[in-house]
Design an enzyme around this catalytic site. Sequence first.
Site: not given
Length: 270
Positions: A70, A194
Amino acid sequence: MAVGIFDSGLGGLTVLDAVTKALPDVPLIYMGDNAHTPYGVREADDIYDLTTAGVQHLFDRGCDLVILACNTASAAALRRMQEGWVPEGKRVLGVFVPLIEALTERQWGDNSPPREVDVKEVALFATPTTVSSRAFQRELAFRAIGVDVEAQPCGGVVDAIEDGDMILAEALVRSHVDALKRRMPNPQAAILGCTHYPLVEDVFRAALGDGVAVFSQPSLVADSLGDYLKRRPEMLGSGEPAFLTTGDPKSVEAKATIFLRRKITFEAVG
């Protein structure tokens, strides 16, 4: 034995899938904080608290090494975790380093001063929190000089992907790429910052056009993990493979199955 993979939701499954293909003999425990996704609009302290709680679940399951799949958690929480939270004998690694190694063609163990690299203009697509943290630019500055990074906060993309609304996600990607290209018309490289974004990588590539080198994290992280485990085989923990979530397991399973194109069973954790 198992390595942990933590994400705010489902995006980390792209990393898990790449690691599974590259390192089929390495068991994995996945932890998705689906109850609190997305992280990209949260404050840094909130992200830190949620990330440490999620990683602790993986430590409790026997993982000695955890990958923060993440970027928002890597940007907002990783350094603080490494400096004062990670227990002795455990390791938590982020996802920026493999990207920067690939972009600059320099291994992280190379501690020579920053130098000029071939790429001069880089487009960074990431969540609002990752962009505002400037973590990518900070880490890049340790390795390279003369690189202009234009960052685009991609609001709404993660939410749309988590909701399974790929039509909206694709429209948002095109809008964000257009916005960035108004400020940097001809980037040489684009960073998909991302781990949700590989699910719409083809849309990014089409919107960016030919001639832009697109760096996507899953395969880079998988290769980097393979190198790390060759150097540190003792970091393979004692845990058994599992999929964990703070959300509703049935709902998460349905979405995850679409992402990975195979049936996955999730276990709820508090």
